[in-house]
Design an enzyme around this catalytic site. Structure first.
Site, PDB file in Angstrom:
ATOM      1  N   ASP A 289       0.858  -1.105   0.154  1.00 17.47           N
ATOM      2  CA  ASP A 289      -0.187  -0.032  -0.094  1.00 17.47           C
ATOM      3  C   ASP A 289       0.990   1.205  -0.159  1.00 17.47           C
ATOM      4  O   ASP A 289       2.137   1.078   0.204  1.00 17.47           O
ATOM      5  CB  ASP A 289      -1.110   0.041   1.264  1.00 17.47           C
ATOM      6  CG  ASP A 289      -2.184   0.741   0.940  1.00 17.47           C
ATOM      7  OD1 ASP A 289      -2.289   1.618  -0.077  1.00 17.47           O
ATOM      8  OD2 ASP A 289      -3.322   0.704   1.699  1.00 17.47           O
TER       9      ASP A 289
HETATM   10  C1  BGC Z   1      -4.992   3.452  -0.102  1.00 18.90           C
HETATM   11  C2  BGC Z   1      -5.195   2.179  -1.225  1.00 18.90           C
HETATM   12  C3  BGC Z   1      -4.674   2.861  -2.544  1.00 18.90           C
HETATM   13  C4  BGC Z   1      -3.633   3.318  -2.581  1.00 18.90           C
HETATM   14  C5  BGC Z   1      -3.031   3.854  -3.606  1.00 18.90           C
HETATM   15  C6  BGC Z   1      -3.605   3.976  -0.357  1.00 18.90           C
HETATM   16  O1  BGC Z   1      -3.692   5.184   0.457  1.00 18.90           O
HETATM   17  O2  BGC Z   1      -4.950   2.838   1.105  1.00 18.90           O
HETATM   18  O3  BGC Z   1      -6.419   1.719  -1.028  1.00 18.90           O
HETATM   19  O4  BGC Z   1      -4.948   1.786  -3.499  1.00 18.90           O
HETATM   20  O5  BGC Z   1      -3.645   4.357  -1.453  1.00 18.90           O
HETATM   21  O6  BGC Z   1      -3.923   5.088  -4.396  1.00 18.90           O
END
Ligand code: BGC
Length: 767
Positions: A289
């Site tokens: 993530d």
């Molecule tokens: C979120 C994810 C997301 C990622 C990419 C993160 O802050 O938890 O769900 O896919 O950002 O943008």
């Protein structure tokens, strides 16, 4: 997914790659912003949140920024992927550098958050799950893929299949609710819709199943918080949805921010290797993530980013999303022997395997500017968005008021009636406010006779006050973090009457029916949007009271990204329609339902408590030795009912259904339960019939009810159908005290009903 030819080509490539090129393949960059300002993007963001600059000023500055894709580094083979590229021109420009100008010509992978539609934004996942309709879930995913791939996207960071039982958690909006089976069915449908049978096709994109694992169980519903639970519970309630998506062929998995029993998912070898790869057979790529690998230092599991990178790679994390921990440390870690080159090769192989599966090596340019120009918001996509919104809505109360006749003059009030952009919900990053049809817009378009009054005084509605935050929070600085946009939802200071009474009474005099458009703004759910109180802002309740006092019948429309604890809304309204955040066709879909041109059929996939203190509240709870009751020493709260405001599975229709003739039959492989369902009303409709099971006595206490299957059936007025469910004995099992999956002899109850609280049932003995 392994393919012999691809594996051979990957092995050959690996031999040619330098250490730096290998590390490059594991690096995902976001475009950095280069603008007419001297501070970093994150500082600027904080300045806005701290109120030092206005939202408008922030947006103005952002519009002056240019995106820097570090093209030289891409050319040098030091970038394998980008997050957030979503236009064909940029996609092809970057791809050309990767394929034609880098030494080995390895294509770049472009990932993006396409969560509930790209330009044609469909209802938020929590809403769409209430349709209990895998076919619909797949079709909307298909449209998302058609639009997103035209914009150059190769991989979406979806579906989110985190089972979420705590309504305080803002990200409940991004998933399919509180139930493991529903989350699994939802996730599998999305994977199919995004990827199709052939991910290499130009209009297919890779699914990335997230957030692995248990993110929805963050303690107290506070985002990113710890997850500490038994392995049995994790396996029974939280893991099945991810496993189902992996088995359905999802090409990618995103480990979650949270820790499980003390070990952050990003560095969790048991999770990423033993379970995901060795037990479930996953052959795709894992991607962290955002910034999660470097954040392992703050989390307290790694000494520095080098340690974090080493732990993550060794545990089974293939790609680093934007933290740069791999980019800055991995080459050195391999050179010094801290990280094995074989682990690095494994990660590079996984990433290249996905690039091959997507067809990027043989067909790197999957879209064009011309194709993109014609791709968005086609009429048939809007039609689907409207259908999805209609099917997502849940009729929570109806005292004979709905459907309305088009003859009636309606008076509409509330902060969300004319707020088109708010209909998008969280994570609609490519959606545009101007694409959205609000309720007021739809009334204009459809020539409805109506009056619209916001109903809240401008001065009141413009201030963000203290009423919606707990006492004492102000000193702790909590008021400063009231989300941007909260003001549109009418969060105001205590004291003065926020309601524009004159306007309301004028409107009531003129109109036959009043409609209150209440709820949350889109910023009040989604990531980093946990709430300690999940009711409506006080001003909105004041508005509803004022509407009720006029004596005219009141319909409340709720727009929200989570369950709300709103017993007062139920009490004050003659009808309540849960509209969620319905997407671009919001207003049209609402009118379809209000006027009865569509018969509502959605049912809740998440429990609505009476009050926040009941969270987490969910239907599949266990009994305790002292189930809640009248007696003093029973499991309950003194100050709130035992039952939820609206139970899981609940939802009304403009017709009525009668359930009868429950029967059970034991067979070789499982038990078959049957009921007849009769449409006893005057309108055709669709009913979602639900089948639950309870293992009455077991080595570990089992839920009082657990959803085993469901069927959505169409019934013409007066029609009766038999509905049958077969539950296999294998599915009746659970994990025993030693973590063996067992199916135990003894008594079980099977339930079939309209919701989790209203079922017919019968018992059988296994053994
Ligand atoms: C979120 C994810 C997301 C990622 C990419 C993160 O802050 O938890 O769900 O896919 O950002 O943008």
């Amino acid at each position: 997914m392994k393919n012999q030819d691809h594996e051979a080509r990957i092995a050959a490539l690996l031999k040619e790659m330098t250490l730096e090129e290998k590390v490059g393949q594991l690096r995902q960059c976001g475009p950095s912003l280069v603008g007419a300002f001297e501070v970093s993007f994150s500082e600027l963001l904080n300045m806005m949140f701290d109120g030092k600059i206005s939202k408008e000023e922030f947006e103005r500055l952002m519009s002056t920024a240019e995106q820097d894709y570090r093209e030289e580094e891409l050319r040098a083979g030091r970038i394998g992927s980008y997050n957030g590229v979503s236009d064909a021109a940029t996609a092809n420009r970057l791809q050309k550098i990767a394929v034609e100008e880098s030494r080995l010509g390895i294509p770049v992978l472009l990932g993006c958050d396409v969560i509930h539609g790209f330009r044609t934004v469909t209802p938020i996942p929590l809403a769409e799950s209430c349709a209990w309709d895998p076919g619909l879930w797949e079709r909307t995913a298909r449209v998302a893929a058609l639009e997103a791939t035209a914009a150059g996207v190769h991989m979406t960071f979806a579906p989110m299949v985190d089972v979420a039982k705590d309504a305080r958690w803002g990200r409940v909006s991004e998933g399919a609710g509180e139930d493991a089976l529903l989350a699994a069915r939802y996730g599998v449908a999305k994977v199919k819709g995004f990827q199709t049978d052939d991910p290499a096709k130009n209009d297919s994109m890779a699914a990335c199943v997230k957030h692995f694992a248990g993110y929805g169980a963050a303690e107290a519903g506070r985002d990113y918080n710890r997850v500490d639970m038994s392995m049995q519970r994790l396996h029974e309630e939280y893991l099945p949805s991810y496993e189902a998506c992996v088995k359905a062929g999802a090409l990618s998995v995103m480990p979650a921010f949270n820790d499980i029993n003390g070990v952050p998912c990003s560095v969790n070898q048991w999770l990423l290797t033993d379970l995901l790869r060795d037990t479930w057979g996953f052959e795709g790529m894992t991607i962290s993530d955002a910034n999660a690998i470097a954040e392992c230092v703050i989390h307290g599991i790694a000494e520095d980013t080098a340690d974090a990178a080493a732990q993550a790679l060794t545990a089974g994390m293939d790609m680093d999303m934007t933290s740069e921990a791999y980019h800055e440390n991995l080459a050195e870690l391999v050179k010094t022997g801290v990280v094995k080159e074989s682990d690095l090769d494994r990660a590079v192989t996984d990433v290249l395997r996905v690039k091959f599966a997507l067809g990027l090596f043989d067909n790197p340019y999957q879209t064009s500017v011309e194709k993109e120009r014609q791709a968005f918001l086609k009429p048939e996509y809007r039609t689907l968005a409207r259908e999805a919104a209609v099917k997502s809505m849940v009729l929570l109360k109806n005292e004979g008021l709905l459907p309305l006749s088009r003859e009636k003059k309606i008076g509409i009030a509330g902060p969300l009636a004319a707020a088109g952009g708010e209909m998008l919900g969280a994570w609609a990053i490519s959606g545009k406010d101007e694409d959205c049809v609000s309720l007021a817009d739809a009334c204009e378009i459809q020539d409805v006779t109506f009056v619209y009054e916001k109903g809240l005084k401008e001065s009141e509605a413009a201030s963000v006050g203290t009423e919606s935050v707990p006492a004492g929070a102000e000193q702790a600085g909590v008021t400063e973090s009231v989300p941007a946009g909260a003001e549109q939802a009418g969060v105001t200071a205590a004291g003065a009457d926020p309601v524009d009474r004159a306007a309301i009474s004028r409107m009531a005099e003129e109109c036959d029916v009043l409609i209150a458009a209440l709820g949350e703004t889109k910023d009040m759910s989604g990531e980093a949007a946990s709430r300690a109180s999940i009711t409506l802002p006080e001003e909105q309740l004041a508005l509803l009271r004022a509407l009720k006092e006029t004596g005219k019948p009141v319909v409340t429309l709720l727009f929200n990204g989570r369950p709300l604890a709103v017993p007062e809304v139920d009490a004050l309204s003659d009808a309540v329609l849960e509209a969620w955040q319905p997407g671009v066709e919001a207003g049209n879909a609402i009118l379809d339902v209000l006027y009865g041109e569509a018969n509502p059929s959605g049912k809740l996939t998440t429990t609505f408590p009476h009050t926040t203190g009941q969270c987490p509240m969910y239907y599949a709870h266990i009994n305790t030795g002292r189930p809640g009751g009248r007696g003093k020493f029973t499991s309950k709260y003194l100050d709130t009912p035992l039952t939820p405001l609206y139970p899981f599975g609940y939802g009304l229709s403009y017709t009525t259904y009668e359930y009868a003739d429950f029967s059970l039959e034991q067979g070789e492989e499982g038990v078959t339960a049957r009921v007849t369902v009769k449409n006893t009303g005057a309108r055709d409709g669709e009913e979602i019939v639900q089948c639950y099971l309870c293992d009455e006595t077991a080595q570990r206490v089992r839920p009082v009810k657990q959803l085993m299957d469901f069927k959505k059936i169409a019934l013409a007025a007066g029609e009766t159908k038999e509905v049958e469910f077969t539950i296999s004995y294998r599915d009746m099992g659970y994990y025993d005290r030693e973590m063996n999956y067992i199916v135990e002899e003894g008594w079980f109850t099977v339930f079939i009903g309209r919701d989790s609280a209203d079922c017919l049932s019968g018992r059988f003995e296994l053994g």
